[in-house]
Design an enzyme around this catalytic site. Structure first.
Site, short mmCIF file in Angstrom:
data_model
loop_
_atom_site.label_atom_id
_atom_site.label_comp_id
_atom_site.label_asym_id
_atom_site.label_seq_id
_atom_site.Cartn_x
_atom_site.Cartn_y
_atom_site.Cartn_z
N HIS A 1 2.02 3.47 -9.16
CA HIS A 1 1.84 2.03 -9.40
C HIS A 1 3.02 1.46 -10.20
O HIS A 1 3.47 0.35 -9.94
CB HIS A 1 0.53 1.76 -10.14
CG HIS A 1 -0.69 2.11 -9.33
ND1 HIS A 1 -0.83 1.75 -8.01
CD2 HIS A 1 -1.82 2.80 -9.64
CE1 HIS A 1 -1.98 2.20 -7.55
NE2 HIS A 1 -2.60 2.83 -8.52
N LEU B 1 11.14 -20.21 -5.21
CA LEU B 1 10.10 -19.41 -4.55
C LEU B 1 8.72 -19.60 -5.18
O LEU B 1 8.59 -19.63 -6.41
CB LEU B 1 10.50 -17.92 -4.65
CG LEU B 1 9.50 -16.91 -4.07
CD1 LEU B 1 9.55 -16.91 -2.54
CD2 LEU B 1 9.80 -15.49 -4.58
N ILE C 1 -6.52 -4.80 7.48
CA ILE C 1 -6.36 -5.95 6.59
C ILE C 1 -6.95 -5.70 5.20
O ILE C 1 -6.53 -6.28 4.22
CB ILE C 1 -6.98 -7.20 7.26
CG1 ILE C 1 -6.04 -7.75 8.34
CG2 ILE C 1 -7.32 -8.31 6.28
CD1 ILE C 1 -4.71 -8.28 7.79
N ASP D 1 0.83 -1.21 0.00
CA ASP D 1 0.00 0.00 0.00
C ASP D 1 0.86 1.26 0.00
O ASP D 1 1.97 1.26 0.55
CB ASP D 1 -0.92 -0.02 1.24
CG ASP D 1 -2.06 0.97 1.11
OD1 ASP D 1 -2.42 1.33 -0.03
OD2 ASP D 1 -2.58 1.41 2.16
C1 IPE Z 1 -5.30 -2.76 -0.08
O1 IPE Z 1 -5.03 -1.42 -0.21
C2 IPE Z 1 -5.33 -3.43 -1.42
C3 IPE Z 1 -4.03 -3.60 -2.05
C4 IPE Z 1 -2.87 -3.26 -1.56
C5 IPE Z 1 -4.06 -4.26 -3.33
P1 IPE Z 1 -6.20 -0.32 -0.36
O2 IPE Z 1 -5.51 0.98 -0.51
O3 IPE Z 1 -7.15 -0.73 -1.42
O4 IPE Z 1 -6.93 -0.44 1.06
P2 IPE Z 1 -7.77 0.64 1.87
O5 IPE Z 1 -8.75 1.25 0.90
O6 IPE Z 1 -6.80 1.64 2.40
O7 IPE Z 1 -8.41 -0.13 2.97
C1 IPE Z 2 -1.72 0.20 -3.31
O1 IPE Z 2 -1.48 1.55 -3.38
C2 IPE Z 2 -1.85 -0.42 -4.67
C3 IPE Z 2 -3.20 -0.86 -5.03
C4 IPE Z 2 -4.24 -0.86 -4.25
C5 IPE Z 2 -3.39 -1.33 -6.40
P1 IPE Z 2 -2.67 2.59 -3.36
O2 IPE Z 2 -3.08 2.89 -4.75
O3 IPE Z 2 -3.76 2.13 -2.46
O4 IPE Z 2 -1.93 3.86 -2.73
P2 IPE Z 2 -2.52 4.87 -1.66
O5 IPE Z 2 -2.99 4.06 -0.48
O6 IPE Z 2 -3.65 5.60 -2.32
O7 IPE Z 2 -1.36 5.75 -1.31
MG MG Z 3 -4.15 2.37 -0.49
#
Ligand code: IPE
Ligand code: IPE
Ligand code: MG
Length: 239
Positions: free
Chosen positions: A33, A127, A191, A16
């Site tokens: 990303h 792995l 989570i 995240d």
């Molecule tokens: C969790 O992150 C999903 C992934 C890392 C793929 P999100 O950014 O979607 O989660 P929330 O919205 O903060 O709970």
């Molecule tokens: C996690 O990074 C990647 C995915 C959910 C695909 P985010 O896109 O949720 O990044 P933040 O949380 O907005 O910084």
């Molecule tokens: Mg996020």
């Protein structure tokens, strides 16, 4: 390289913070990303080198479809790009790639690519790299229930035969070592519908590092903290 006393068998990571990483640089979320993909590459390399048996990465949740259409379609393109680009390298490095989640919602092209690369790397002994794509912990459990009911319906098993082992056998990742450590980057302490059943006795490690900044050192640090934990699994450990 840090030498760890104990290498976790199986690490799961909620990657995240890509969006915030990009925002802090006045860039589009997609730039984050793409930088996140580089961090994936580094993490996979290091995990493989230090002898982790299985690594499970949360790439796209069942809730991430709620993001703007532009971001979702860019993420899908990035996924296709990454699979195309990395397939050979993963195979060469003896890595087995496995996708968990409901892939039926992906394009036919992506589904074919997923099936091909899974088949190609199936017998690799290094792995095990699991990518959670259109994955949700609740989907996983719901899917397991469906499969069990289906078997009962077919007369293949009786209700009384249902036990934890049977449920487990229908849940993603049951054929891999149990998850020892869950890491979440990006500072949130939740989570977000990642693995639920599978993390009953996992250790948790939260870091403020944004995913694109995650590297070998950060993984080593998480494992060092894991090494200090005492896992009791409900028992009393004499000291
Ligand atoms: C969790 O992150 C999903 C992934 C890392 C793929 P999100 O950014 O979607 O989660 P929330 O919205 O903060 O709970
Ligand atoms: C996690 O990074 C990647 C995915 C959910 C695909 P985010 O896109 O949720 O990044 P933040 O949380 O907005 O910084
Ligand atoms: Mg996020």
């Amino acid at each position: 390289m840090t030498l760890h006393k104990l290498i976790p068998n199986h690490i799961a990571i909620i990657m995240d913070g890509n969006g915030r990483w990009a925002k802090s640089r006045n860039q589009l979320r997609m730039v984050g990303h793409r930088a996140g993909l580089k961090a994936v590459r580094k993490t996979v390399q290091h995990a493989s080198l230090i002898g982790i048996k299985a690594l499970t990465l949360y790439a796209f949740s069942s809730e991430n479809w709620k993001r703007p259409e532009q971001e979702v379609s860019s993420l899908m393109s990035l996924f296709v790009y990454a699979l195309k680009r990395e397939a050979k390298t993963l195979h060469k490095n003896n890595i087995r790639l496995n996708i968990i989640g409901d892939i039926s919602r992906f394009s036919a092209q992506l589904q074919t690519m997923i099936n091909d690369i899974q088949a190609m790397t199936l017998n690799n002994t290094g792995l095990i790299l699991n990518i959670a794509a259109n994955y949700g912990g609740r989907w996983d459990i719901t899917n397991a229930i469906k499969n069990i009911v289906h078997k009962i319906d077919n007369g293949q098993m009786s209700i009384d035969a249902i036990d934890e082992e049977i449920v487990n056998s229908e849940i993603s990742l049951h054929d891999f070592p149990a998850i020892d450590l869950v890491i979440r980057t990006g500072g949130e302490h939740r989570i977000s519908n990642f693995l639920l059943w599978q993390i009953a006795y996992s250790e948790f490690y939260f870091t403020d590092i944004l995913w694109p900044d995650f590297d070998r050192k950060a993984l080593d640090e998480a494992i060092a903290v894991f090494n200090k934990r005492e896992r009791r699994f409900g028992q009393v450990i004499d000291s």
